[in-house]
Structure formats: C-alpha cells, structure tokens
Design a protein around this motif. Structure first.
Motif, mmCIF file in Angstrom:
data_model
loop_
_atom_site.group_PDB
_atom_site.id
_atom_site.type_symbol
_atom_site.label_atom_id
_atom_site.label_comp_id
_atom_site.label_asym_id
_atom_site.label_seq_id
_atom_site.Cartn_x
_atom_site.Cartn_y
_atom_site.Cartn_z
ATOM 1 N N LYS A 1 43.892 45.663 33.328
ATOM 2 C CA LYS A 1 43.466 46.668 34.304
ATOM 3 C C LYS A 1 42.191 47.321 33.782
ATOM 4 C CE LYS A 1 47.682 48.504 35.117
ATOM 5 N NZ LYS A 1 48.730 49.480 35.408
ATOM 6 N N THR B 1 45.092 39.610 37.634
ATOM 7 C CA THR B 1 46.371 39.740 38.326
ATOM 8 C C THR B 1 47.075 38.397 38.312
ATOM 9 O OG1 THR B 1 45.223 41.284 39.773
ATOM 10 C CG2 THR B 1 47.382 40.568 40.491
ATOM 11 N N ALA C 1 49.354 43.293 37.563
ATOM 12 C CA ALA C 1 48.137 43.360 36.742
ATOM 13 C C ALA C 1 48.446 42.925 35.314
ATOM 14 C CB ALA C 1 47.590 44.782 36.740
#
Lengths: 131, 159
Positions: A122, A113, A119
């Motif tokens: 992910k 992040t 993000a």
C-alpha cells in the motif's frame, strides 16, 4: 526514447507468483528462509504454507516503474511496507501513479493488489531519475 | 519477550561482495519470471530489459555493460540485517520473523566486477501492537569508496 511525464500519469504491471517462484527467487537472492520454500515450516510458522519473499514483491514494484520510465538503471529509491504476503499462484496487479515531478526526478506511488482484491503493498514510493 | 533496547547502535560488518555477471543475469531473470533449467537462468521474458542480461545490447546502451537489477543490492546489503536478527544476544525467534518494511536508495548503477562493501547498524528496537520491531540501516560502497546503496530494513517479530 525521449518521452514526457506528467503528474497523474498512471501505469499497470501484472505478475503471477508461479508455484516455484519463491524457490527461484531464493536461489537468485540467497534468501532461503524456510518460510519461503518449505510448506511444512510455513504452517508451523502460522503462515498457512509458503510465502513469497517480500523483497521479490518489492522487485516487481521496481520492475513496474523501470518499465514505465524505460530503463531499470534510472530507479533511485524504493520504499515499501509489506501489507500482506504473496503466495504461490497469486496474481499481483501493480498500479502506479506519478505523484511528483522535479527537474530530473519522478516520484511514483505504487499499490499492489492480489486476485482477491487484497492489498499486498500500500502506498509504496518508487523514485526514478530522468536526467 | 521484548528485545533489549541496549542493542540499538550495535554494528555489523564490513561484508565484502564482488558482483559477477552471471549472478546479475540470474537475479534479473528470476525476478523477471524466467524458469531456470539445465544450468541456465532460463529464457528472458519479453518485458525484461536487455540492459540486465544481454551483453551486446548493453554495450550499445547507456551504461556500456550489463547493469544490476536495482534491488539486486539486497543480495549483499542484507548481510548486516541477517546478522542482527540471528545475533544470539538479541534472541529473535526467526520462525516468527517477517519482513515489515524496506527502503533502498540507489545512488548509481552497479556493474559486473564492482566490489561492494556493506556495513550496518541497529537503528531502532521497539514494540508496537504486541509485536517487536528491529530496524537496521545499511550502507554499501563500491571499490572507489562511493556510497552506492543505502538500505533501511525493518523486521517484525510476530508474537
């Protein structure tokens, strides 16, 4: 250095993409795609400036797990989807969790992040051997 | 413009690469956050494992020599992917190309002196959400013929 791991164990690793990191990574990796080193090309490409090589972000996820298991030579697999580019002066926080443990193999899920809470990776999967 | 699916299966390589110690150090320290200066890769940040750059520490360690940072493999294993997206017959606009996904599998560590030979093949070409995807699978073997690195590279061509 024997340590035990459990499903659910977590770890965190923070990396800053300093101003010249895309250029240093270009030199070390050979990835001189101009979108990583030339802000003008980055603008023409619609990226609003240069972006860090996704493979450098991947390397930082691998680094996070290597530090967690204590030996970079134990990394066996990495699988990532690049959600959003990292830019110079971004600070990226990698948060990992052990999601599976077999006799000699540890599987982690890593999320990365940026400082705005967006993000950049992910659900990346990184596996390491424990044998 | 859609990329022609008839290029699925096209092969690239072999490409051969000899791993050198200084290149391993340079890569590990660039990833690690060092600042190269005056012909050196810079001072190793504290978090970087000495197994990646310190000969003396590595000789006493589990591998007997410095080892490659795992994703150093991209330095040589990217070649078939690079060749595919630059293949004039595919006609990819490189300015619109970004890296979408990446998988790497490491079956062994890599050391200075290892000679890696990489081949690759276009696994898939497809369109999704108005973008084009090119997927290349690679396999890299060492000088003993053992597969050491497998890669799956997904390029996304934005529209």
């Amino acid at each position: 250095m024997a340590r035990t791991f459990q499903v659910g164990d977590t770890f965190t690793h923070v990396r800053e993409c300093d101003l010249y990191r895309p250029i240093y990574y270009a030199g070390a990796s050979g990835d001189f795609n101009p979108i990583h080193i030339d802000p003008e090309v980055g603008k023409v490409a619609g990226l609003n400036g240069v972006i860090l090589q996704g493979l450098c972000t991947l390397a930082w996820a691998v680094e996070a797990v290597g530090l967690f298991v204590g030996d970079p030579g134990r990394i066996r697999k990495v699988k990532v989807r690049f959600s959003r580019p990292v830019r110079p002066e971004d600070v990226v926080t990698f948060e990992g969790k052990v999601i599976a443990l077999e006799a000699d193999r540890l599987t982690t899920e890593v999320t990365a992040t940026n400082q705005r809470g967006e993000a950049v990776l992910k659900g990346a999967i990184v596996e390491a051997s424990l044998g | 413009m859609a990329i022609d699916k008839r290029f699925i299966g096209r092969e690239y390589g072999p490409y051969t690469y000899t791993i050198g110690a200084e290149k391993l150090r340079e890569f590990a320290l660039a990833v690690g956050g060092a600042h190269p200066a005056a012909g050196t890769p810079g001072e190793p940040p504290e978090h970087v494992s000495p197994l990646l750059y310190d000969d003396a520490a590595a000789k006493k360690g589990p591998y007997g020599d410095i080892i490659a940072f795992p994703s150093f493999a991209v330095v040589f294993a990217i070649r078939p992917f690079g060749a595919a997206v630059a293949d004039p017959e595919l006609g990819v606009n490189l300015l619109m190309l970004v890296h979408g996904e990446q998988e790497l599998e490491f079956l062994d560590v890599m050391r200075p002196g290892d000679v890696m030979t990489t081949t690759g093949r276009i696994e898939n070409i497809y369109g999704k959400a108005g973008m084009e995807f090119v997927v290349v699978a690679t396999e890299s073997r060492n000088q003993r013929g053992d597969v050491v690195v497998k890669g799956l590279w997904t390029g996304v061509i934005r529209s």
